[in-house]
Design an enzyme around this catalytic site. Structure first.
Site, short mmCIF file in Angstrom:
data_model
loop_
_atom_site.label_atom_id
_atom_site.label_comp_id
_atom_site.label_asym_id
_atom_site.label_seq_id
_atom_site.Cartn_x
_atom_site.Cartn_y
_atom_site.Cartn_z
CE1 TYR A 67 -3.35 -3.01 0.91
CE2 TYR A 67 -4.38 -1.12 -0.17
CZ TYR A 67 -4.41 -2.45 0.20
OH TYR A 67 -5.50 -3.23 -0.15
CB VAL A 102 -8.24 3.53 -2.52
CG1 VAL A 102 -9.33 2.50 -2.24
CG2 VAL A 102 -7.05 2.87 -3.23
CG ASP A 103 -6.88 7.40 -7.49
OD1 ASP A 103 -6.77 6.52 -8.36
OD2 ASP A 103 -7.71 8.33 -7.57
CG HIS A 118 -14.15 -0.37 -3.06
ND1 HIS A 118 -14.02 -0.82 -4.35
CD2 HIS A 118 -15.32 -0.88 -2.60
CE1 HIS A 118 -15.07 -1.59 -4.65
NE2 HIS A 118 -15.87 -1.62 -3.60
CB CYS A 157 -4.23 0.55 21.33
SG CYS A 157 -4.19 -0.06 19.62
CB THR A 195 -15.02 -0.51 -13.29
OG1 THR A 195 -15.11 -1.57 -12.33
CG2 THR A 195 -16.39 -0.28 -13.92
CG ASN A 220 -13.09 -1.26 -20.04
OD1 ASN A 220 -12.03 -1.59 -20.57
ND2 ASN A 220 -13.43 -1.65 -18.82
#
Ligand code: BV8
Ligand code: ZN
Length: 256
Positions: A67, A102-103, A118, A157, A195, A220
Site C-alpha cells: 500500500y 482509493v486514490d 472502497h 494502543c 472498471t 473501456n
C-alpha cells in the site's frame, strides 16, 4: 472518435449524470489497475489476495509495503485528461462521481466525489482499535519491486496501522454507500468508466441504473460483463474518449 447524435443529445439533456469509475480511469496517470500483473515481491499474489484483513494479519509488513508503494505511485501521479474531462463536464450539469478507486485523483482534478465506495489510501487507521490517523508528510520510497515495510504503531494502543481502504470481506462505508444510492435514485445517464465490473456490491450499480431506465454508457478499451446492458460502448482509453466526448458535446451546442 465519433459519437452518435443520440448520445450527445442525451448528454445535453441529462438532468443528473453519474460517473461510476474504477481503476481504469487512473491507468493513464500511471497507476496500475487491479488486473495488471504485479511485480517483484508481490508477483506471486493476485491483488485480491493481498487486499484482505487475513493477508494483513498474516504479514503486515508485506501488505503495508504494497500500500505504501501504491501511495507513492499516487503521490507521484497527476490527474489525467479523463479526470479533467469529468471535472469539466460537471461545470454545467449536475454530476455525481461514485468511485471504486482509493486514490484522490478525481479531487486533484477539481471534482467533488459523492462516494468513495472502497475507502481512501490517504486515511490510515489502527488495525486493532480503529483510531484514524494521518500519514507522515512526504512520499514513501519503497522499492519498485516491492519492499516489506513495518506499519507504524497506533499512538493510542500500539496496534499496527492499516490502510483506510475496504478490503475483500469487509463491508462498504455505510455513508458512502447511502450517498451513492441517493445519487443513483435521480441519475438519468450513467457513465461506467474503467472498471471490470467484477467486484460486488459496487458492480451492481450500472445494472440498477439501467433497470431504473437510465441510459448506461461504458468507457473501456476491453469488453466486460457490462457490454450486454450498456446502451453505448465507447471502446477506448478514458483519457482519449472523455475529452473527445466533451469536445463533441461543446461543438454540438455551439452549432445550434
Ligand atoms: C462486501 C480497495 C459485504 C482495496 C477494493 C456479492 C455481494 C457482496 C459481496 C460479494 C459478492 N460476491 C463476492 C463478494 C465478495 C467480494 C467480491 O466482490 N469479490 C470479487 C473478487 C468476486 N466483495 C467484497 O468483499 C466487498 N465487501 O461485499 O461486504 C460482505 C461482508 C462480509 C462477507 C460477505 C459480504 C468489498 C469489495 C471491496 C474490495 N476492495 N479496493 C484496494 O484498493 O486495495 S476492490 C478493487 O478491485 C478496486 O477498488 C476496484 O473497485 C475493484 C475492481 O477493480 P477495477 O476498478 O474494476 O479495476 P480492474 O483492474 O478490475 O479493471 C480495470 C478496468 O479498466 C479493466 O476493465 C480495463 O480494461 C480498464 N482499463 C484499463 N485501462 C483503461 C481502462 N479503462 C479506461 N481507460 C483506460 N485507460
Ligand atoms: Zn489503536
Amino acid at each position: 472518435m465519433d459519437f452518435s447524435d443520440d448520445l450527445l443529445a442525451r448528454l445535453e439533456h441529462a438532468r443528473h449524470v453519474m460517473f461510476f469509475t474504477g481503476a481504469g480511469v487512473s491507468a493513464e496517470s500511471g497507476i496500475p489497475t487491479f488486473r495488471d500483473a504485479m511485480h517483484g515481491l508481490w508477483a506471486r499474489f493476485d491483488a485480491t489476495e493481498l487486499a484482505t484483513p487475513e493477508a494483513f494479519a498474516r504479514d503486515p509488513a508485506l501488505v503495508w509495503g504494497w500500500y505504501e508503494w501504491r501511495r507513492m505511485k499516487v503521490l507521484q501521479a497527476q490527474p489525467n485528461p479523463a479526470h479533467r474531462a469529468i471535472a469539466a463536464l460537471a461545470a454545467d450539469r449536475r454530476v455525481s462521481i461514485v468511485t471504486q478507486n482509493v486514490d484522490d485523483l478525481h479531487e486533484r482534478a477539481g471534482s467533488t466525489v459523492c462516494a468513495h465506495l472502497h475507502g481512501h489510501l490517504s486515511r490510515p487507521r489502527c488495525f486493532d482499535c480503529g483510531l484514524p490517523t494521518r500519514h507522515p508528510a512526504g512520499t514513501p520510497t519503497p522499492a519498485d519491486g516491492g519492499a516489506r515495510m513495518t506499519p507504524p504503531s497506533c499512538r493510542k494502543c500500539g496496534g499496527p496501522l492499516r490502510p483506510g481502504v475496504v478490503w475483500f470481506g469487509e463491508t462498504l462505508p455505510e455513508s458512502d454507500w447511502q450517498a451513492a444510492m441517493a445519487a443513483l435514485a435521480s441519475t438519468d445517464l450513467l457513465f461506467s468508466v474503467g472498471t471490470s465490473s467484477m467486484v460486488w456490491p459496487a458492480a451492481e450499480i450500472p445494472g440498477w441504473a439501467s433497470r431504473r431506465g437510465s441510459c448506461v454508457v461504458q468507457v473501456n478499451p476491453q469488453t466486460t460483463a457490462l457490454d450486454e446492458i450498456a446502451d453505448f460502448n465507447l471502446r477506448g482509453p478514458a483519457g482519449q474518449v472523455l475529452p473527445a466526448l466533451l469536445a463533441a458535446s461543446e461543438r454540438r451546442r455551439h452549432a445550434r
